[in-house]
Every structure is written in structure tokens, then in C-alpha cells.
Design a protein around this motif. Structure first.
Motif, PDB file in Angstrom:
ATOM      1  N   ASP A  13       0.850  -1.194   0.000  1.00  0.00           N
ATOM      2  CA  ASP A  13       0.000   0.000   0.000  1.00  0.00           C
ATOM      3  C   ASP A  13       0.888   1.247   0.000  1.00  0.00           C
ATOM      4  O   ASP A  13       1.092   1.905   1.034  1.00  0.00           O
ATOM      5  N   LEU A  14       1.378   1.588  -1.175  1.00  0.00           N
ATOM      6  CA  LEU A  14       2.369   2.656  -1.305  1.00  0.00           C
ATOM      7  C   LEU A  14       1.853   3.995  -0.789  1.00  0.00           C
ATOM      8  O   LEU A  14       2.627   4.802  -0.264  1.00  0.00           O
ATOM      9  N   GLN A  15       0.530   4.239  -0.895  1.00  0.00           N
ATOM     10  CA  GLN A  15       0.003   5.521  -0.438  1.00  0.00           C
ATOM     11  C   GLN A  15       0.216   5.715   1.060  1.00  0.00           C
ATOM     12  O   GLN A  15       0.362   6.848   1.538  1.00  0.00           O
ATOM     13  N   VAL A  16       0.259   4.621   1.807  1.00  0.00           N
ATOM     14  CA  VAL A  16       0.528   4.705   3.241  1.00  0.00           C
ATOM     15  C   VAL A  16       1.945   5.207   3.483  1.00  0.00           C
ATOM     16  O   VAL A  16       2.184   6.097   4.308  1.00  0.00           O
ATOM     17  N   PHE A  17       2.898   4.665   2.759  1.00  0.00           N
ATOM     18  CA  PHE A  17       4.287   5.062   2.952  1.00  0.00           C
ATOM     19  C   PHE A  17       4.531   6.484   2.455  1.00  0.00           C
ATOM     20  O   PHE A  17       5.363   7.205   3.009  1.00  0.00           O
ATOM     21  N   GLU A  18       3.793   6.901   1.428  1.00  0.00           N
ATOM     22  CA  GLU A  18       3.899   8.284   0.973  1.00  0.00           C
ATOM     23  C   GLU A  18       3.346   9.238   2.017  1.00  0.00           C
ATOM     24  O   GLU A  18       3.908  10.315   2.257  1.00  0.00           O
ATOM     25  N   ALA A  19       2.250   8.865   2.665  1.00  0.00           N
ATOM     26  CA  ALA A  19       1.702   9.703   3.734  1.00  0.00           C
ATOM     27  C   ALA A  19       2.674   9.798   4.902  1.00  0.00           C
ATOM     28  O   ALA A  19       2.862  10.870   5.496  1.00  0.00           O
ATOM     29  N   LEU A  20       3.308   8.696   5.237  1.00  0.00           N
ATOM     30  CA  LEU A  20       4.310   8.715   6.296  1.00  0.00           C
ATOM     31  C   LEU A  20       5.486   9.608   5.928  1.00  0.00           C
ATOM     32  O   LEU A  20       5.956  10.410   6.743  1.00  0.00           O
ATOM     33  N   ARG A  21       5.948   9.492   4.699  1.00  0.00           N
ATOM     34  CA  ARG A  21       7.117  10.256   4.264  1.00  0.00           C
ATOM     35  C   ARG A  21       6.816  11.746   4.152  1.00  0.00           C
ATOM     36  O   ARG A  21       7.607  12.588   4.598  1.00  0.00           O
ATOM     37  N   GLN A  22       5.674  12.078   3.585  1.00  0.00           N
ATOM     38  CA  GLN A  22       5.390  13.476   3.294  1.00  0.00           C
ATOM     39  C   GLN A  22       4.763  14.232   4.461  1.00  0.00           C
ATOM     40  O   GLN A  22       4.925  15.450   4.569  1.00  0.00           O
TER      41      GLN A  22
END
Length: 221
Positions: A13-22
Motif C-alpha cells: 500500500d504505497l500511499q501509506v508510505f507516501e503519507a508517512l514520508r510526506q
């Protein structure tokens, strides 16, 4: 809990990791800029891919954490078999090529025959421990982020409520709980509220004066 399926992968679930990163991790680093401590818990880590994905994310995008911060990163599972694999940091071709970005494979793994081994700098960021979430929890620090993805769906509502109550006891008042994409605590524990962060949904403990139902917000907006 030993019969729970162990489906997992790197950067699921890449969107989860993008939310964490950004959003999430930048917010937490600002919030803890004085005490310089971050507490994370992957509470159903299976064979370790989620935990190592988070460690890679932190090391690659937030390198200052490795210098003068204290990172307490716990990954737990009920299965010692899964934990043994996680601690080894050894994965096959299918596991590393499924969703792991090639740049991270080159940077944080080395190949031994047909297997890939997580680098020591990543592996040593994570402390693996056997914890059965259906039993009383051991002493734990107050967590800034808890990852409990794709576990609640295997239990009835009373058991879900029991597990969520334990998460609430160790989650910081402004911390974040992450569940699976199809999971929500709201059917059995209204003391959590959903928080929309970019394209992902996290949950926070509802303040005492927050009306039932809650409102979503975008972190950093």
C-alpha cells in the motif's frame, strides 16, 4: 493467533508510505525536536517486511535520525517462526521484487546466492519481540505510531475491541494508529477518530470533548 495468515510484502500500500514520508514523520520530527525521541511499533510484523520497509523509509529520507535521535522501533508477532525469519533479514527473489523499489534493493540489501539479505544498518534499527496481543502487554513506551494492519479482520468484534483497547493504552494522545485498508475501529471502539492524511487514513484517540463521529483532517494543512 498462531493460525492467522501471514500475507505481507515490502512497501505494501504505497500511499501509506507516501503519507508517512510526506506528512506523518515530518510532523513527528517537528513535534519531538526537543526530546529527539521517536517510538514506533509494528504490532503484527509477520516476517518483517513491513518493519524493514519503515526502517528503510526513515533511513533514506530522514538520515538525521541516525545521528542524535533515539529511535525505539519495536516489531512484534505471536509466531516465533515468523520472528526468526524477520530477525535474519533474509528474503528470496519473489519477496524482494514484488513491491520493493529497485533503488532500495540496491542500497539496503546484498545478494547471497539466490537470497537477499537486509543490510546491518537497517536490520539493527528494529527490535523484534514475541508479543501475543490477546494476552496482557509487556511494559512498552508510549508509541507515536502503531502499525496494526490486516489483523483485526480475523477476529470477532469483542476481540477487536480488546486489542484496540490495548493499542489505545500505549498510543500517545496525538499519536497515529494505522490499520489495514478495509479495517476500522469505529464499529467497536468510538474512542478513535479517522484522520485523512494525503490518500491514506490513520486513526487517533478522540479527545474527551470531541463529539462522536469526529472529523477528518489533513496533516500539515
Amino acid at each position: 493467533m498462531d493460525n492467522i495468515p501471514t500475507e505481507t510484502s515490502f512497501f505494501r500500500d504505497l500511499q501509506v508510505f507516501e503519507a508517512l514520508r510526506q506528512s506523518i514523520f515530518p510532523e513527528l520530527l517537528r513535534r519531538h525536536r526537543l526530546d529527539r525521541q521517536l517510538n514506533l511499533w509494528s504490532a503484527a510484523c509477520s516476517s518483517g517486511q513491513e518493519a524493514y520497509s519503515l526502517a528503510i523509509l526513515l533511513r533514506d529520507y530522514f538520515p538525521l535520525l541516525a545521528q542524535n535521535w533515539t529511535l525505539n522501533f519495536l516489531a512484534s508477532d505471536v509466531s516465533e517462526t515468523m520472528l526468526a525469519k524477520a530477525r535474519s533479514g533474509i528474503y528470496d527473489d519473489l519477496e524482494v521484487h514484488r513491491r520493493l523499489p529497485p533503488k532500495f534493493l540496491r542500497r539496503y540489501f546484498h545478494q547471497e546466492g539466490s537470497q537477499w539479505v537486509v543490510s546491518d544498518e537497517i536490520r539493527l534499527m528494529v527490535q523484534f519481540q514475541q508479543i501475543d496481543l490477546l494476552q496482557p502487554l509487556p511494559p512498552l513506551p508510549t508509541m507515536d505510531v502503531i502499525f496494526l494492519r490486516n489483523l483485526l479482520i480475523y477476529f470477532d468484534r469483542p476481540t477487536q475491541a480488546e486489542i484496540l483497547n490495548k493499542m489505545r493504552q500505549v498510543l500517545a494522545p496525538d499519536g497515529y494508529l494505522l490499520l489495514g485498508a478495509t479495517e476500522t475501529p469505529l464499529r467497536c471502539d468510538t474512542r478513535f477518530k479517522p484522520v485523512a492524511v494525503d490518500r491514506a487514513v490513520f486513526f487517533q484517540i478522540r479527545p474527551p470533548d470531541d463529539a462522536a463521529g469526529g472529523r477528518s483532517r489533513h496533516t500539515g494543512s
